[in-house]
Design a protein around this motif. Structure first.
Motif, PDB file in Angstrom:
ATOM      1  N   ILE A  33      -4.691   9.792 -11.357  1.00 54.04           N
ATOM      2  CA  ILE A  33      -3.505  10.314 -10.686  1.00 54.04           C
ATOM      3  C   ILE A  33      -3.177  11.686 -11.251  1.00 54.04           C
ATOM      4  CG2 ILE A  33      -1.103   9.837 -10.117  1.00 54.04           C
ATOM      5  CD1 ILE A  33      -1.698   6.872 -10.649  1.00 54.04           C
ATOM      6  N   ASP A  34      -2.929  12.635 -10.377  1.00 59.44           N
ATOM      7  CA  ASP A  34      -2.601  13.990 -10.787  1.00 59.44           C
ATOM      8  C   ASP A  34      -1.348  13.989 -11.663  1.00 59.44           C
ATOM      9  OD1 ASP A  34      -2.846  17.035 -10.383  1.00 59.44           O
ATOM     10  OD2 ASP A  34      -0.793  16.612  -9.719  1.00 59.44           O
ATOM     11  N   ALA A  35      -1.359  14.859 -12.687  1.00 56.09           N
ATOM     12  CA  ALA A  35      -0.248  14.889 -13.647  1.00 56.09           C
ATOM     13  C   ALA A  35       1.073  15.249 -12.967  1.00 56.09           C
ATOM     14  CB  ALA A  35      -0.559  15.873 -14.771  1.00 56.09           C
ATOM     15  N   GLY A  36       1.043  16.181 -12.013  1.00 55.73           N
ATOM     16  CA  GLY A  36       2.267  16.534 -11.310  1.00 55.73           C
ATOM     17  C   GLY A  36       2.803  15.384 -10.481  1.00 55.73           C
ATOM     18  N   LEU A  37       1.899  14.673  -9.774  1.00 51.71           N
ATOM     19  CA  LEU A  37       2.325  13.516  -8.982  1.00 51.71           C
ATOM     20  C   LEU A  37       2.854  12.401  -9.875  1.00 51.71           C
ATOM     21  CD1 LEU A  37       2.408  12.324  -6.099  1.00 51.71           C
ATOM     22  CD2 LEU A  37       0.090  11.473  -6.487  1.00 51.71           C
ATOM     23  N   LEU A  38       2.212  12.216 -11.021  1.00 50.46           N
ATOM     24  CA  LEU A  38       2.641  11.176 -11.948  1.00 50.46           C
ATOM     25  C   LEU A  38       4.006  11.502 -12.555  1.00 50.46           C
ATOM     26  CD1 LEU A  38       1.636   8.517 -13.036  1.00 50.46           C
ATOM     27  CD2 LEU A  38       0.449   9.744 -14.862  1.00 50.46           C
ATOM     28  N   ALA A  39       4.245  12.773 -12.848  1.00 53.97           N
ATOM     29  CA  ALA A  39       5.544  13.167 -13.385  1.00 53.97           C
ATOM     30  C   ALA A  39       6.653  12.920 -12.365  1.00 53.97           C
ATOM     31  CB  ALA A  39       5.514  14.640 -13.797  1.00 53.97           C
ATOM     32  N   GLY A  40       6.390  13.192 -11.072  1.00 51.45           N
ATOM     33  CA  GLY A  40       7.372  12.896 -10.036  1.00 51.45           C
ATOM     34  C   GLY A  40       7.655  11.411  -9.922  1.00 51.45           C
ATOM     35  N   HIS A  41       6.611  10.584 -10.048  1.00 50.96           N
ATOM     36  CA  HIS A  41       6.798   9.133 -10.011  1.00 50.96           C
ATOM     37  C   HIS A  41       7.650   8.661 -11.186  1.00 50.96           C
ATOM     38  CE1 HIS A  41       5.891   4.960  -9.152  1.00 50.96           C
ATOM     39  NE2 HIS A  41       5.358   4.797 -10.343  1.00 50.96           N
ATOM     40  N   LEU A  42       7.415   9.217 -12.366  1.00 51.98           N
ATOM     41  CA  LEU A  42       8.218   8.850 -13.538  1.00 51.98           C
ATOM     42  C   LEU A  42       9.672   9.270 -13.372  1.00 51.98           C
ATOM     43  CD1 LEU A  42       5.741   9.794 -16.425  1.00 51.98           C
ATOM     44  CD2 LEU A  42       6.165   7.535 -15.431  1.00 51.98           C
ATOM     45  N   ARG A  43       9.897  10.414 -12.727  1.00 47.79           N
ATOM     46  CA  ARG A  43      11.268  10.859 -12.484  1.00 47.79           C
ATOM     47  C   ARG A  43      12.025   9.864 -11.604  1.00 47.79           C
ATOM     48  NH1 ARG A  43      14.962  12.975 -14.851  1.00 47.79           N
ATOM     49  NH2 ARG A  43      13.650  14.770 -15.486  1.00 47.79           N
ATOM     50  N   LYS A  44      11.380   9.338 -10.568  1.00 46.73           N
ATOM     51  CA  LYS A  44      12.025   8.344  -9.704  1.00 46.73           C
ATOM     52  C   LYS A  44      12.386   7.088 -10.488  1.00 46.73           C
ATOM     53  CE  LYS A  44       9.553   9.868  -5.547  1.00 46.73           C
ATOM     54  NZ  LYS A  44       8.551   9.477  -4.501  1.00 46.73           N
ATOM     55  N   ILE A  45      11.486   6.646 -11.357  1.00 43.64           N
ATOM     56  CA  ILE A  45      11.748   5.447 -12.136  1.00 43.64           C
ATOM     57  C   ILE A  45      12.890   5.688 -13.118  1.00 43.64           C
ATOM     58  CG2 ILE A  45      10.758   3.909 -13.886  1.00 43.64           C
ATOM     59  CD1 ILE A  45       8.111   4.126 -12.449  1.00 43.64           C
ATOM     60  N   CYS A  46      12.926   6.871 -13.719  1.00 41.50           N
ATOM     61  CA  CYS A  46      14.024   7.190 -14.632  1.00 41.50           C
ATOM     62  C   CYS A  46      15.371   7.202 -13.899  1.00 41.50           C
ATOM     63  CB  CYS A  46      13.781   8.540 -15.302  1.00 41.50           C
ATOM     64  SG  CYS A  46      12.470   8.523 -16.535  1.00 41.50           S
ATOM     65  N   ASP A  47      15.371   7.688 -12.668  1.00 38.96           N
ATOM     66  CA  ASP A  47      16.611   7.672 -11.885  1.00 38.96           C
ATOM     67  C   ASP A  47      17.041   6.238 -11.588  1.00 38.96           C
ATOM     68  OD1 ASP A  47      16.574  10.415 -11.922  1.00 38.96           O
ATOM     69  OD2 ASP A  47      15.667  10.621  -9.935  1.00 38.96           O
TER      70      ASP A  47
ATOM     71  N   PHE B 267       0.812  -1.202   0.000  1.00 44.26           N
ATOM     72  CA  PHE B 267       0.000   0.000   0.000  1.00 44.26           C
ATOM     73  C   PHE B 267       0.855   1.267   0.000  1.00 44.26           C
ATOM     74  CE2 PHE B 267      -3.082  -3.073   1.675  1.00 44.26           C
ATOM     75  CZ  PHE B 267      -4.162  -2.782   0.860  1.00 44.26           C
ATOM     76  N   ALA B 268       2.059   1.178   0.556  1.00 44.62           N
ATOM     77  CA  ALA B 268       2.931   2.351   0.585  1.00 44.62           C
ATOM     78  C   ALA B 268       3.391   2.740  -0.809  1.00 44.62           C
ATOM     79  CB  ALA B 268       4.137   2.084   1.488  1.00 44.62           C
ATOM     80  N   ASP B 269       3.361   1.800  -1.766  1.00 45.61           N
ATOM     81  CA  ASP B 269       3.826   2.087  -3.122  1.00 45.61           C
ATOM     82  C   ASP B 269       2.729   2.691  -3.999  1.00 45.61           C
ATOM     83  OD1 ASP B 269       6.250   0.964  -2.382  1.00 45.61           O
ATOM     84  OD2 ASP B 269       5.614  -1.050  -2.982  1.00 45.61           O
ATOM     85  N   LEU B 270       1.468   2.617  -3.561  1.00 44.53           N
ATOM     86  CA  LEU B 270       0.376   3.177  -4.361  1.00 44.53           C
ATOM     87  C   LEU B 270       0.452   4.701  -4.326  1.00 44.53           C
ATOM     88  CD1 LEU B 270      -2.668   0.944  -3.352  1.00 44.53           C
ATOM     89  CD2 LEU B 270      -1.464   0.943  -5.535  1.00 44.53           C
ATOM     90  N   ILE B 271       0.280   5.336  -5.473  1.00 43.00           N
ATOM     91  CA  ILE B 271       0.326   6.798  -5.536  1.00 43.00           C
ATOM     92  C   ILE B 271      -1.053   7.327  -5.933  1.00 43.00           C
ATOM     93  CG2 ILE B 271       2.760   6.892  -6.106  1.00 43.00           C
ATOM     94  CD1 ILE B 271       1.971   7.360  -9.026  1.00 43.00           C
ATOM     95  N   GLY B 272      -1.444   8.424  -5.312  1.00 44.51           N
ATOM     96  CA  GLY B 272      -2.693   9.092  -5.665  1.00 44.51           C
ATOM     97  C   GLY B 272      -3.940   8.465  -5.105  1.00 44.51           C
ATOM     98  N   GLN B 273      -3.830   7.441  -4.228  1.00 47.74           N
ATOM     99  CA  GLN B 273      -5.011   6.755  -3.687  1.00 47.74           C
ATOM    100  C   GLN B 273      -5.025   6.822  -2.162  1.00 47.74           C
ATOM    101  OE1 GLN B 273      -6.969   6.111  -6.009  1.00 47.74           O
ATOM    102  NE2 GLN B 273      -5.552   6.018  -7.747  1.00 47.74           N
ATOM    103  N   GLU B 274      -4.645   7.965  -1.620  1.00 47.18           N
ATOM    104  CA  GLU B 274      -4.529   8.097  -0.168  1.00 47.18           C
ATOM    105  C   GLU B 274      -5.847   7.857   0.580  1.00 47.18           C
ATOM    106  OE1 GLU B 274      -3.260  10.152  -2.348  1.00 47.18           O
ATOM    107  OE2 GLU B 274      -1.102   9.914  -2.043  1.00 47.18           O
ATOM    108  N   PRO B 275      -7.007   8.346   0.087  1.00 45.06           N
ATOM    109  CA  PRO B 275      -8.262   8.073   0.841  1.00 45.06           C
ATOM    110  C   PRO B 275      -8.547   6.589   0.995  1.00 45.06           C
ATOM    111  CG  PRO B 275      -8.590   9.840  -0.745  1.00 45.06           C
ATOM    112  CD  PRO B 275      -7.248   9.262  -1.033  1.00 45.06           C
TER     113      PRO B 275
END
Length: 601
Positions: free
Chosen positions: A211-225, A38-46
């Motif tokens: 998922i919000d575009a800004g949050l998704l872009a941050g997630h993609l940045r981590k994967i690219c790193d 669950f900690a890895d899910l993004i954008g589904q906090e509720p």
């Protein structure tokens, strides 16, 4: 516990990642970085918060229904829930043993790897798209009676559950409502409306959000790193916007972008290369196109669209991005805080803010409606570029159109509207309102469509037939009220007695129905009879006559005649009486539909 763990490890050996890659099978990013907790899910906090509280309070439901658009994590969440139900971790190296359901799964438990790889015998996944019949559900019902082989509970994951047949849904209802204590159901669907209400009411529903575009872009940045991939921030923002809130779509596009960048000779993946790959328009050129169109410069606008088309941009996509920028400018004008969004580029913030300062809300909303209608038309157009050109022609001409207040001011009538809260400097010149004469109604006919009177109690008399019809409306019998307005040609009306001629098409049961209702509502006996002829026009006919007379009176007004002559093709769609001294002198107003501008303007 250690013996059991050794036995389970032998049954479910975890194959190392290096061994899988050595076989030459490339794992796409969407699978390689699929969340396992669950900690890895993004954008589904509720949803995560609700499930965490439920597990802590031991209020775990028997069935869950996960819904949302493609790629937001429905099936992934189902597998994580299956892990949580069966999480078991033996004590080792000073770490306490865990043998209860929990969402805090910091380490792989006894059954975790097998559940993640979809090979655990007690976690059964079924694709409802290929198993739609009652026989497939009957097999689930029969197997649900037996206890799990190894795990704590048996979990059934049904993907795309909305594709089950009606018989399959009905066969599942009883087991779903009262399942054995060792069985859990998890359903996933993209079309929640196709799932019967009887199934939804038996499940705990979670709507997974885009998922919000800004949050998704941050997630993609981590994967690219993690993948050691160099890519520009603007390119990542472009991928996030193109994914439209879907994490799987974003990772698939990122996979494609990495391959495209490698084909271009290595180095950092540039936004320009990605723009050609996705077939989207250059954002700066889209803003140039927007500015040219809103200035009424049709030659420049057509040239910019042709340039985008020659560069590989789809005309429909260009118009769609033009509509998105129009929406952005509107938000910046009405909600300035929107400029802080991390998904916006610096150019969008700067030039969008400048456009918001100069353009009115009415011009922006009109432009957005024209563009969205054009995007819809281009889906079926055999000549997309020509259709897009004509959409720009409509947009530039609409941008030059004055508002109704400006049109009146140019015609020499009235004054500019004062700002909110300010008073006009001088009263508007008085002009006589158009005469709206009404012919007297025939003897015995209903005199007017009066406003509804207070509800009558038993024994209260009605002033006229219109008051009786209004009383029927207050009783919420809309069918009877409509029949009285459209089918009754009144001949005689007295307290306790009504005589009328029936209009063509009217029901012959209307007198009996009206008599019964009036006696029930008023406690008074009414005599209702039909007459062969001699009835006055119905209430609906009288209202239509008055409306036509009002329209004729307004059309003869000099101001309205001047406006109609200046704007060929304009139509009067509403006539309203003067309600306040500040209204225009004609006593009526000319309404326009900004969403559908006339093609001849």
């Amino acid at each position: 516990m250690d013996d059991e763990h050794s036995r389970d490890a032998a049954l479910f050996p975890a194959e190392p990642q290096e061994k899988r890659e050595a076989r030459g099978a490339y794992r796409v990013l969407a699978r390689k970085y699929r969340p396992s907790g669950f900690a890895d899910l993004i954008g589904q906090e509720p949803m995560v918060r609700t499930l965490e509280n439920a597990f802590q309070l031991n209020r775990i439901h028997q069935a869950y229904l996960l819904t949302g658009v493609r790629g937001v994590g429905k099936t992934t969440t189902a597998r994580i829930l299956a892990r949580a139900f069966n999480y078991e971790l033996p004590a080792a190296d000073g770490r306490p043993a865990v043998d209860r359901p929990t969402i805090h799964m910091d380490a792989l438990g006894v059954h975790c790897q097998a559940i993640i790889d979809s090979r655990h015998p007690d976690v059964l996944e079924m694709d409802a798209a290929s198993h739609t019949g009652i026989d497939d559900i009957r097999e689930i019902i029969e197997n649900a009676r037996y206890r799990p082989v190894m795990a704590r509970v048996k979990v059934y994951i049904v993907d795309e559950v909305h594709m089950l047949s009606k018989a399959a849904f009905n066969g599942l209802l009883k087991t779903l409502e009262e399942p054995p204590e060792h069985v859990k159901f998890i359903f996933a669907t993209t079309e929640i409306d196709k799932v019967p209400v009887t199934v939804r009411s038996r499940c705990q529903r979670f709507d997974l959000r885009r998922i919000d575009a800004g949050l998704l872009a941050g997630h993609l940045r981590k994967i690219c790193d993690l993948e050691s991939v160099a890519i520009e921030d603007e390119a990542l923002a472009m991928v996030a916007r193109a994914a439209e809130g879907s994490a799987r779509d974003a990772l698939s596009l990122l996979d494609q972008a990495i391959a495209h960048g490698a084909a271009q000779g290595g180095g950092a993946i540039a936004a320009e290369d990605l723009r050609h790959m996705l077939g989207v328009a250059d954002k700066s050129r889209v803003i140039d196109l927007f500015e040219a169109a809103m200035k009424g410069d049709i030659a420049t606008a057509l040239a910019l669209l042709q340039e985008q088309h020659d560069g590989g941009g789809d005309p429909g996509q260009v118009l769609l991005e033009l509509a998105e920028f129009t929406h952005l400018v509107t938000r910046l004008k009405l909600a300035p805080g929107a400029e802080r969004s991390s998904a916006l580029t610096e150019e969008e913030r700067r030039r969008g803010g400048a456009a918001a300062q100069t353009l009115s809300v009415s011009a922006l909303t009109r432009a957005f409606q024209i563009l969205m209608k054009a995007v819809d038309e281009l889906r079926f157009s055999p000549r997309p570029l020509a259709s897009a050109d004509m959409a720009l022609v409509r947009l530039t001409h609409a941008a030059e159109m004055p508002s109704p207040e400006e049109a009146l001011r140019k015609l020499g009538f009235g004054q500019p509207r004062p700002p909110d809260g300010a008073r006009p400097l001088a009263p508007a010149p008085e002009r006589p309102a158009p005469a709206l004469s009404l012919a007297p109604s025939p003897q015995g006919a209903a005199r007017s469509l009066a406003a509804p009177r207070p509800e009558a109690s038993a024994g209260v008399a009605f002033a006229d037939f219109a008051a009786l019809v209004a009383f029927v409306g207050e009783k919420r019998d809309m069918q009877l009220k409509m029949a009285l307005e459209t089918d009754v040609r009144l001949v005689r009306f007295e307290q306790g007695r009504i005589e009328f001629e029936l209009a063509p098409g009217g029901s012959t049961r209307l007198p009996q129905q009206l008599m019964q209702r009036l006696q029930e509502w008023t406690g008074t006996r009414w005599l209702v009879a039909l007459a062969p002829s001699g009835g006055a026009p119905t209430l609906s006919e009288q209202a239509a006559t008055r409306k036509q007379e009002e329209r004729s009176g307004v059309e003869s007004d000099p101001l309205v005649a001047a406006i109609m002559a200046r704007f060929p093709g304009a139509e009067i769609v509403a006539v309203r009486g003067r309600e306040a001294p500040e209204t225009q002198a004609s006593g009526a107003e000319l309404a326009y539909d900004d969403g559908e501008p006339d093609e001849s303007w």
